[in-house]
Design a protein around this motif. Structure first.
Motif, PDB file in Angstrom:
ATOM      1  N   SER A 467       3.324 -12.738  -8.269  1.00  0.00           N
ATOM      2  CA  SER A 467       3.335 -12.657  -6.811  1.00  0.00           C
ATOM      3  C   SER A 467       3.104 -14.033  -6.214  1.00  0.00           C
ATOM      4  N   LEU A 468       3.907 -14.390  -5.230  1.00  0.00           N
ATOM      5  CA  LEU A 468       3.735 -15.657  -4.530  1.00  0.00           C
ATOM      6  C   LEU A 468       2.948 -15.485  -3.231  1.00  0.00           C
ATOM      7  N   GLY A 472       5.899 -15.465  -0.594  1.00  0.00           N
ATOM      8  CA  GLY A 472       6.737 -14.644  -1.462  1.00  0.00           C
ATOM      9  C   GLY A 472       8.208 -14.646  -1.184  1.00  0.00           C
ATOM     10  N   ASN A 491       7.507  -9.532  -3.164  1.00  0.00           N
ATOM     11  CA  ASN A 491       7.726 -10.601  -2.188  1.00  0.00           C
ATOM     12  C   ASN A 491       6.826 -10.365  -0.978  1.00  0.00           C
ATOM     13  N   LYS A 492       6.953 -11.228   0.027  1.00  0.00           N
ATOM     14  CA  LYS A 492       6.047 -11.129   1.171  1.00  0.00           C
ATOM     15  C   LYS A 492       6.337  -9.874   1.997  1.00  0.00           C
TER      16      LYS A 492
END
Length: 546
Positions: A467-468, A472, A491-492
């Protein structure tokens, strides 16, 4: 004859103690220099310890399974010459390992008979050879030096860092003396048993001292007595090298600096081409960076005299050698892509209900409970979805053609750390509630970031989340953590206008990007797995049912 006490070196990044796994010698055995005497286990790897001298084993300290303190006595030898300890009867008591204050080198007749394997620099009479610290590894990468030519070092002082396939290891000096030569540069692969550092020590040492005339210019300066600072003075290049603080080197000339200095310069925004070095051969040291910043040179000049211009032209290139952990990450990523045929599947998920539940739980949580983010909910959805498709929770050994399916879910959490990408592991995620999951994710991720993670906390995952966070993006194509067969990448979360029940409404939406090993997971099964996760997250009340 003399007595030499071999103390356990620091082989685990500052570890205070290590477990003795097995002995390869017994009391009364005759051993040669670099012969394996014991196996020890640190938090990161099992390491084979080799004898620094040739001699007869008088005593061994410890039993398999016992924790041995770093720099505590390990083996006592009877050697030719003075040794490094008072001549006394060997005893298992720690006091037997107490060295005499005077650093006397060990005579090793075996090494004198064959000095070609570790040539000494001019003035050197002791060559420290790279020990085997990686379960029989034939070579190791030199990450960085902690000493320079001319330094006076004490026994057990850290001299270098090397990286094996399993861990970064700090190597300590087996003797006290003056550094005459360093054999290798950061990023270079060094053979086990090859020369690492040449010392000038009191006594005969372990090699015949080479004639001073045979040495190269940079080494001859360490011939005088053990004084730590004369290294920079005799080198004519180092005197010609200092240039005005804001003046660069000659075109194409690369600044010499250790990885630690380069990383610090990068953090400070300093171009090393403009920093004069005071070390051997003009090597830039931390003090040089401090002096450069103190002179107001903290911002790199793209062109002298025009650096303050908003539209100044930039010239030149920067080369960065990929070494250490970053190289290991690169190799692992390349191996995963080369060996695994990826299939990537992306689905959008309405996270509105999860966000509402999360907000409610955070508003009503007890004081000893952690604040929840979205990861514990995604982790639980994966755990539940794997019940229907356990094959996805597997390791595939493509060389043996064996698929190992795991009953427990050991969830890898890809985490960005100061040292690069690591994957700490939340074990038995299937047995954790959302608060316990959040606590464990925070604990193992924090340990990976501050460097305190144990070996078992960085290995053994069966499926991974990458996870970013808020960075994301809209979609990405995650690379599977070999030998796993799947990876899930949220993702975000962003508010979007969607059609629901024929009406345009604003919902909190998230794309879920996932990759699968197409040799094991068919496209249909991948889609079923992701759709199951989608259904669970869009109806979060079902996450902890049954």
């Amino acid at each position: 004859m003399g007595r030499f006490v071999f103390k356990l070196p620091d082989v685990g990044e500052g570890t205070a103690e290590a477990e003795l796994v097995a002995w390869h010698v017994a009391v009364g055995d005759r051993v040669e220099e670099d012969q394996i005497v014991a196996d020890i286990m640190t938090d990161k790897a099992t390491v084979e310890i080799t004898a620094p001298v040739s001699g007869k084993v008088l005593a061994i300290h410890g039993e398999p399974g016992q924790m041995i303190p770093v720099r505590g006595p390990l083996v006592e030898f009877e050697v030719e010459g003075a040794g490094n300890a008072a001549d006394a009867e060997p005893t298992p008591a720690p006091v037997a390992a107490k060295p005499e204050p005077a650093p006397v080198a060990v005579e090793a007749p075996k090494a004198e008979a064959a000095p070609v394997s570790a040539p000494a620099a001019a003035g050197a009479n002791y060559v420290f050879k790279l020990p085997d610290v990686g379960e029989g590894t034939a070579e190791a990468e030199l990450v960085g030096w902690h000493v320079k030519v001319g330094d006076a070092v004490e026994e057990d002082q850290i001299v270098a860092e090397i990286m094996t396939d399993k861990a970064t290891v700090e190597l300590t000096s087996p003797v006290s003396g003056v550094v005459v030569a360093l054999h290798g540069e950061a990023g270079q692969q060094l053979p086990v048993g090859g020369p690492l550092v040449s010392f000038k020590v009191e006594g005969k040492g372990n090699v015949a001292a080479a004639p001073a005339a045979a040495a190269a210019a940079p080494v001859a300066k360490a011939e005088p007595a053990p004084v730590a600072k004369p290294a920079a003075a005799p080198a004519p290049k180092a005197e010609a090298k200092p240039v005005p603080a804001m003046t660069g080197r000659q075109p194409g000339e690369r600044a010499l600096a250790s990885p630690a200095v380069r990383n610090r310069a990068r953090d400070l925004g300093i171009d090393l081409a403009f920093v004069p070095g005071s070390g051997p051969a003009g090597r830039i040291q931390h003090e040089d960076l401090d002096a450069f910043v103190a002179r107001g040179g903290s911002l790199p000049a793209t062109t002298v005299g025009t650096a303050s211009s908003t539209y100044a032209r930039a010239e030149g290139t920067t080369e960065t050698k990929i070494i250490g952990l970053r190289r290991k990450i690169a190799e692992k990523m390349a191996e995963s892509v080369r060996r695994i045929p990826h299939i990537t599947y992306v689905e959008e998920i309405d996270m509105t209900a999860v966000e509402e539940l999360r907000a409610h739980l955070n508003a009503t949580k007890a004081k000893d409970q952690p604040k929840l983010n979205v990861l514990p909910f995604i982790a639980r959805a994966i755990v539940v979805a794997l019940r229907d498709q356990p094959t996805i929770n597997s390791h595939y050994d493509d060389e043996a053609g064996v698929l190992t399916t795991h009953a427990p879910v050991h969830l890898g959490i890809a985490a960005q750390t100061p040292n690069g990408l690591m994957v700490p592991v939340v074990r038995h995620a299937e047995a954790l509630d959302p608060y316990a999951t959040a606590l464990e994710i925070a604990r193992v991720s924090g340990a990976a970031k501050d460097g305190s993670a144990k070996r078992e906390e960085l290995s053994g995952s069966t499926i991974t989340i990458t996870s970013l966070g808020t960075l994301g993006g809209v979609v990405h194509t995650p690379i599977i953590n070999h030998p796993e067969v799947a990876i899930v990448g949220p993702n975000k979360i962003a508010e979007r206008v969607v059609i629901k029940d024929g009406q345009m409404v604003v919902r909190k939406m998230m794309n879920l990007s996932s990759s699968f090993d197409h040799r094991i997971v068919d496209g249909h099964d991948a889609a079923v797995f992701v759709q199951r996760i989608k259904g669970l997250l869009e109806h979060p009340a079902t996450l902890w049912m049954n």
